[in-house]
Design a protein around this motif. Structure first.
Motif, PDB file in Angstrom:
ATOM      1  N   UNK A  31       0.860  -1.181   0.000  1.00 36.39           N
ATOM      2  CA  UNK A  31       0.000   0.000   0.000  1.00 36.39           C
ATOM      3  C   UNK A  31       0.898   1.234   0.000  1.00 36.39           C
ATOM      4  N   UNK A  32       0.343   2.381  -0.342  1.00 40.50           N
ATOM      5  CA  UNK A  32       1.140   3.607  -0.328  1.00 40.50           C
ATOM      6  C   UNK A  32       1.544   3.989   1.092  1.00 40.50           C
ATOM      7  N   UNK A  33       0.759   3.534   2.076  1.00 39.93           N
ATOM      8  CA  UNK A  33       1.138   3.773   3.463  1.00 39.93           C
ATOM      9  C   UNK A  33       2.416   3.028   3.846  1.00 39.93           C
ATOM     10  N   UNK A  34       2.753   1.974   3.080  1.00 43.98           N
ATOM     11  CA  UNK A  34       3.971   1.200   3.350  1.00 43.98           C
ATOM     12  C   UNK A  34       5.234   1.908   2.852  1.00 43.98           C
ATOM     13  N   UNK A  35       5.079   2.951   2.064  1.00 44.12           N
ATOM     14  CA  UNK A  35       6.227   3.642   1.474  1.00 44.12           C
ATOM     15  C   UNK A  35       6.709   4.725   2.427  1.00 44.12           C
ATOM     16  N   UNK A  36       7.903   4.561   2.936  1.00 46.49           N
ATOM     17  CA  UNK A  36       8.445   5.488   3.931  1.00 46.49           C
ATOM     18  C   UNK A  36       8.687   6.863   3.302  1.00 46.49           C
ATOM     19  N   UNK A  37       7.993   7.873   3.809  1.00 50.06           N
ATOM     20  CA  UNK A  37       8.181   9.229   3.308  1.00 50.06           C
ATOM     21  C   UNK A  37       7.318   9.593   2.127  1.00 50.06           C
ATOM     22  N   UNK A  38       6.402   8.719   1.724  1.00 50.28           N
ATOM     23  CA  UNK A  38       5.589   8.974   0.542  1.00 50.28           C
ATOM     24  C   UNK A  38       4.816  10.296   0.640  1.00 50.28           C
ATOM     25  N   UNK A  39       4.191  10.543   1.759  1.00 45.46           N
ATOM     26  CA  UNK A  39       3.342  11.727   1.892  1.00 45.46           C
ATOM     27  C   UNK A  39       4.134  13.028   1.797  1.00 45.46           C
ATOM     28  N   UNK A  40       5.428  12.978   2.113  1.00 47.75           N
ATOM     29  CA  UNK A  40       6.242  14.194   2.145  1.00 47.75           C
ATOM     30  C   UNK A  40       6.889  14.530   0.806  1.00 47.75           C
TER      31      UNK A  40
END
Length: 346
Positions: A31-40
């Motif tokens: 999931x995109x939540x699994x990607x470290x730093x995705x939101x930033x």
């Protein structure tokens, strides 16, 4: 040989990686939540880089997504709605290295300072594979007096490294810049001079870098020249007058690559043009969405990547130091992502 194959991360000279087989690779949808730093991350910047090359992708699903991207949607929403992160693994740790576009000092006419020619490819080299070796090209008159010189540069060591990178800029004394790109090669296999220095016992593996090699060759001019001859491969160039100075060099997709947004990958696993989420650990960690827009002859495997660091000496130093672990996650169109999963037994 593909243009991008010569853009080696300089530290790759110490590595010889056997190509993996696609059937040995596992696939996991994250999931995109699994990607470290995705939101930033700056997703709009990543979308702009995606748009540089997505029109050249051939498959229908990629072309459809490219058409949507050209409407300039909300960037983060675009990636999250139409893609799924796919983690590919061969059971080997990820390895990130870097590459760059060198800038040499040169002239359009030879003189006492500018004595080392940057050559176009002669027609006989295109017809014969392999052709003459590096030693034969540089120590005979076979290339001279034929108008094959694009320019002359002042440093044979930097010229050697230009051939390794496969593209670069030649800055003239009047401030003008000639951009050159890969045009062909003599057909001989690449042999690492970094590995040769280690095998001779001059340096240990952890000591060798681009700057170490350059300094050794310059301190030992005769032995250094012989060391460069250890690599029989020789690269020819062409002028790239149609690439604006503010843009990056051309990658494997024949489009300009972008500093810290372009990554070279193994196209046996990662489609050229695909978004790639990079989690590079080590010194100066990177968490960023990049685009797979280039290739490299030492970039083999599902978790191998070469990050483009830009143009000039500072970029070269940063790229040459990079040899870090982490992980790489490819963003695939949704149906393609699920099709990569193994079939479930009934």
């Amino acid at each position: 040989m593909i243009r991008g194959l010569w853009r080696l991360g300089l530290s790759l000279w110490l590595v010889c990686v056997a190509p993996a087989k696609a059937q040995d690779v596992t696939h996991e949808i994250l999931s995109f939540d699994d990607l470290d730093g995705w939101a930033e991350d700056d997703h709009a910047a990543a979308l702009s880089v995606f748009l540089n090359t997505c029109p050249d992708m051939k498959d229908l699903d990629w072309r459809s997504l490219c058409a949507l991207a050209q409407q300039r949607p909300d960037a983060r929403g675009f990636f999250e709605l139409f893609f799924r992160p796919v983690m590919m693994s061969e059971g080997k740790p990820a390895l990130f290295t870097g590459y760059f576009e060198p800038e040499l000092h040169g002239a359009t006419r030879p003189d006492g300072r500018y004595r080392y020619p940057v050559y176009r490819e002669p027609p006989e080299a295109r017809l014969s594979n392999p052709w003459l070796t590096r030693r034969e090209i540089e120590t005979t008159d076979v290339m001279r007096g034929r108008g094959l010189e694009i320019a002359w540069v002042d440093d044979p060591v930097e010229l050697f490294f230009l051939q390794i990178q496969g593209s670069g800029r030649i800055r003239l004394e009047n401030g003008q810049v000639i951009r050159v790109g890969y045009a062909g090669a003599n057909g001989h296999p690449y042999r690492s001079i970094g590995v040769e220095l280690v095998q001779r016992g001059i340096y240990s593996v952890h000591q060798v870098s681009a700057e170490v090699i350059k300094n050794w060759v310059r301190r030992n001019p005769e032995a250094g020249r012989e060391l460069l001859f250890h690599n029989p491969s020789y690269v020819f160039f062409r002028r790239l007058d149609n690439v604006p100075a503010e843009r990056g060099p051309l990658g494997a997709m024949n489009r300009s690559v972008t500093t810290l947004r372009t990554v070279a990958v193994d196209p046996a696993f990662v489609p050229l043009g695909a978004p790639v989420w990079v989690e590079k650990d080590g010194d100066g960690p990177i968490r960023r969405l990049m685009m797979a827009q280039d290739t490299g002859s030492a970039i083999k495997g599902a978790q191998r990547a070469d990050i483009f660091f830009g143009t000039g000496d500072a970029a070269g130093q940063a790229a040459g130091r990079l040899r870090d672990p982490g992980r790489m996650v490819v963003l695939m169109p949704i149906q393609r992502a699920y099709a990569m999963l193994p079939e479930q037994e009934p």
